[in-house]
Design an enzyme around this catalytic site. Structure first.
Site, PDB file in Angstrom:
ATOM      1  N   THR A 258       0.736  -1.206  -0.068  1.00 59.19           N
ATOM      2  CA  THR A 258       0.182   0.029   0.051  1.00 59.19           C
ATOM      3  C   THR A 258       0.849   1.346  -0.035  1.00 59.19           C
ATOM      4  OG1 THR A 258      -1.543  -1.194   1.664  1.00 59.19           O
ATOM      5  CG2 THR A 258      -1.801   1.097   0.951  1.00 59.19           C
ATOM      6  N   VAL A 259       1.798   1.283   0.938  1.00 62.41           N
ATOM      7  CA  VAL A 259       2.604   2.531   1.072  1.00 62.41           C
ATOM      8  C   VAL A 259       3.527   2.682  -0.235  1.00 62.41           C
ATOM      9  CG1 VAL A 259       4.257   3.867   2.510  1.00 62.41           C
ATOM     10  CG2 VAL A 259       2.519   2.315   3.593  1.00 62.41           C
ATOM     11  N   GLY A 260       4.224   1.517  -0.462  1.00 58.01           N
ATOM     12  CA  GLY A 260       4.990   1.702  -1.767  1.00 58.01           C
ATOM     13  C   GLY A 260       4.576   2.202  -2.966  1.00 58.01           C
TER      14      GLY A 260
ATOM     15  N   GLU B 225      10.985   8.844   9.014  1.00 57.42           N
ATOM     16  CA  GLU B 225       9.711   9.698   9.786  1.00 57.42           C
ATOM     17  C   GLU B 225       8.609   8.801   9.724  1.00 57.42           C
ATOM     18  OE1 GLU B 225       8.147  11.945  11.699  1.00 57.42           O
ATOM     19  OE2 GLU B 225       9.526  13.369  10.805  1.00 57.42           O
TER      20      GLU B 225
ATOM     21  N   GLU C  85      -5.693  -6.362  11.954  1.00 54.81           N
ATOM     22  CA  GLU C  85      -5.373  -7.570  11.193  1.00 54.81           C
ATOM     23  C   GLU C  85      -6.386  -8.646  11.743  1.00 54.81           C
ATOM     24  OE1 GLU C  85      -2.853  -7.519   9.151  1.00 54.81           O
ATOM     25  OE2 GLU C  85      -2.097  -5.593   9.621  1.00 54.81           O
TER      26      GLU C  85
ATOM     27  N   LYS D  78       7.610   1.551  18.083  1.00 58.76           N
ATOM     28  CA  LYS D  78       7.846   3.025  18.037  1.00 58.76           C
ATOM     29  C   LYS D  78       8.084   3.868  19.371  1.00 58.76           C
ATOM     30  CE  LYS D  78       3.823   2.523  14.821  1.00 58.76           C
ATOM     31  NZ  LYS D  78       2.348   2.513  14.654  1.00 58.76           N
TER      32      LYS D  78
END
Lengths: 440, 440
Positions: free
Chosen positions: A14-16, A131, A192, A207
């Site tokens: 999704t992010v890529g 980030e 999930e 995180k």
């Protein structure tokens, strides 16, 4: 106008996919902002044939991500494969050693190998930007690494997992059980199929480990995080908290005490009147407390393709704006070789307020015994609520809710152990820590 | 370890003194974070003899700030003199032309001459950093200029003036009048003896003008800001808003509409359940709405010596981390020569919800007339509250409170004009615009 910045993207989930699409769609804007074009020239992912809704025609495809990571054809590699070991680690390590700048969203990798990777980056004089690894699109890494330079940080805490915050928000607003909210979150794609990593606080811990290092200039220490998830939180807790003027959030908290660094992830009560209490649904928030600035709070989307891609693109843009000869600040705010060893504060020494909910047999003397056990452990009480039998409860039971003034974890644990041994309890006692903004 | 960065500080008021003191106190931390020492080597201020509680022994004193600004002895000048013209402007302009990096907290100077100064900085390849000029220590400039690269911003709004937010918070929490709160704020040093600049929204407008340019890539246009202060807000407004689920804040708002850019500073009602509604006392907050990230909110101290110095030091550190050959991104996010002309949206075309409070004669037919005037102007109503006579009111009067659905400024103004002409009003009608977070 300088030469284009050549970007290689590893991983097209999704992010890529968002990153590749947006660098194309926003090329004019980025060119004006960065002073040079930013071009994706190479990608690598598992399945070349999958339709990702992005145009890969003018982009070189690498079947082997490692070959891309060390290719002379790119200036920057963007690692969006994930996982703390294996190919992700190999690509980042090799890319840095090759002298490429690296942008990654991989919190697990950094929580485990961040210091070692930072050492390589700093030795090679390249940037390792991450980030997107913490709180999605919220620029908390940049704020801590750059804006707060010169500040001495005393505490950082935040809502770092959207799944948990969504569930806790829904439980309060819709009077739903934890289980029903989790099912709903799974249907909406916020959780999930196996939700353990989110709801048991592992994601938050990864995180937090990175924020702790940035905050205190210490090496990353994931293994020293005290961790409790939210699966134990009942609607009764949420509603009792609400009555008392609190909201329950899963917080990651890191602070410096006189004995060392305290890192904890657990359900936490925050005053309803505080800003962080109003951070709802999948939104994330981070609060940073410093000597100079005071309290800084950042809030925004903690996940999602475009929001996370926004952070990745910001990191790429920082590299694009830099020029040869340029050297940015260190990866974790201080040179990796100068990071302090981690000194752990004992969890039993944790000082704070506690919310305690006890389900007891409705018989004479129970409350007096509970009160005595608290007094025996020098715990003073801010609020005491004894509730009439609630509709879902067993007959002849009642609920006692206590909110303590500041005390220690050790005292509370000892008091609860004794109360349990007294034999008045029907259920396991519930205990939720309270966290207050410095100004509240 | 590289050569020290040599800093010259112009102006030694509260912030300037903090900067000099902190760069001394924090020298070890800064050296490790920046990779080189950061030393104040020169200062200039009006009165050499004044005791500022800082050690100036090893620092060269310049009686003439302009000589310092162009001195070969410094790499960076920090302008903390203030004022949009005169010596502050001359120093910044000369310093940039000399090839010095400049850090400034001077919102008035930048709101008026920012684009011209940015052109000089970009031509000379030096940095012009101004984090402290907007919202004190909150890193909103860095977030917009760097983190949000590639994002298209649709709206930015914020609580940019601590004095006003303090007064509005106290009015609600203590049921005090505007006047009494102002006197209290003056006693506490939160408001000036002449409070006009703060309470009439001029200060907010200066800051908004800079955020607007960063948000939309347009030239700075202070003169095109619609502005209303808070002196007109009564306790009755605050309490009525509270009953309806709103808080009143002085916001600076900039957004893109189909006709242009709307910039406005006015008292604004925000939903009590929104994060920004919980930003209290002198705290500032900025919300930025973008296509990729969604909504980002930053909140923290908007003023104070150390908090503002924190932003100045962050700006200096960015320069220290940069190396010769380095070129950062442009001052206002895009090269100053490429900033778009400002296209103003008409305020009368502003679309939004409105809160309207009318004090009317208590006689038959008044409410029907008011309702008709609204309907005549196609204004539909979300809430209608007709209050019994309140204790402070004149006899035979009552209060009508209306909250409209989205309508236009023109329609509301026309309806209120007609209602006034109808002769039922005892007081001037009160009208407060509503601003909603995109998710609310």
């Amino acid at each position: 106008m300088s030469d284009p910045l050549k970007v290689g993207v590893l991983g097209l989930g999704t992010v890529g996919s968002s990153v590749v699409r947006l660098l194309e769609e926003k090329q004019e804007l980025l060119k004006s902002q960065c002073g040079r074009p930013v071009n994706v020239v190479a990608v690598s992912a598992r399945d070349k044939k999958r339709d990702r809704g992005i145009n890969l025609q003018n982009i070189e495809w690498f079947d082997d991500p490692l070959s891309l990571a060390i290719s002379d054809k790119v200036d920057v590699i963007v690692e969006l494969i994930g996982g703390e070991e294996g190919i992700a680690r190999a690509c980042v390590e090799s890319g840095l050693k090759k002298g490429h700048h690296v942008v990654t969203a991989n919190k697990a990798l950094l929580a485990k190998h961040g210091v070692a990777l930072a050492k390589i980056a700093e030795k090679k004089g390249v940037l390792l930007n991450f980030e997107a690894a913490v709180a999605g699109g919220i620029p908390v890494i940049k704020a801590m690494r750059e804006s707060l330079t010169g500040n001495t940080i005393s505490r950082v805490y935040g809502i770092l997992n959207g799944t948990c915050n969504y569930i806790l928000t829904r439980m309060l607003n819709e009077c739903m059980s934890f289980k029903d909210c989790l099912i709903e979150a799974q249907k909406l794609g916020y959780a999930e199929a196996d939700p353990t990593f989110d709801i048991e606080g592992h994601d938050t811990a990864h995180k937090l480990a990175l924020l702790t290092s940035l905050a205190f200039g210490s090496v990353i220490s994931l293994e020293n995080i005290y961790r409790e998830g939210i699966s134990n939180i009942s609607l009764a807790d949420i509603q009792a908290a609400d009555d008392l003027g609190y909201r329950i959030k899963l917080l990651g908290v890191a602070l410096k005490t006189h004995t060392g660094i305290e890192q904890r992830v657990h359900p936490t009560m925050v005053p309803t009147s505080s800003v962080i209490a109003q951070v709802q649904d999948v939104t994330n928030a981070v609060s940073i407390q410093t000597d100079l600035l005071g309290d800084l709070l950042l809030s925004g989307p903690g996940a999602g393709g475009d929001a996370t891609a926004s952070a990745v693109i910001g990191d790429i843009a920082d590299i694009a704006k830099a020029r040869p000869g340029f050297q940015n600040g260190p990866v974790f705010g201080r040179p990796a070789v100068m990071l302090n060893p981690y000194k752990k504060a004992r969890m039993r020494a944790h000082a704070g307020g506690y919310f305690i909910r006890l389900t007891v047999h409705d018989r004479a003397g129970v409350f007096a015994t509970v009160a005595k056990r608290m007094a025996d452990n020098q715990i003073s009480l801010e609020s005491i609520v004894q509730r009439p039998m609630e509709k879902d409860c067993l007959p002849n039971t009642k609920t006692i809710i206590l909110v303590t003034h500041e005390t220690t974890e050790a005292a509370v644990r000892k008091a609860l152990l004794t109360i349990t041994e007294d034999g008045h309890l029907i259920d396991k006692p519930q205990m939720i820590r309270i966290e207050r903004p410095s100004s509240a």
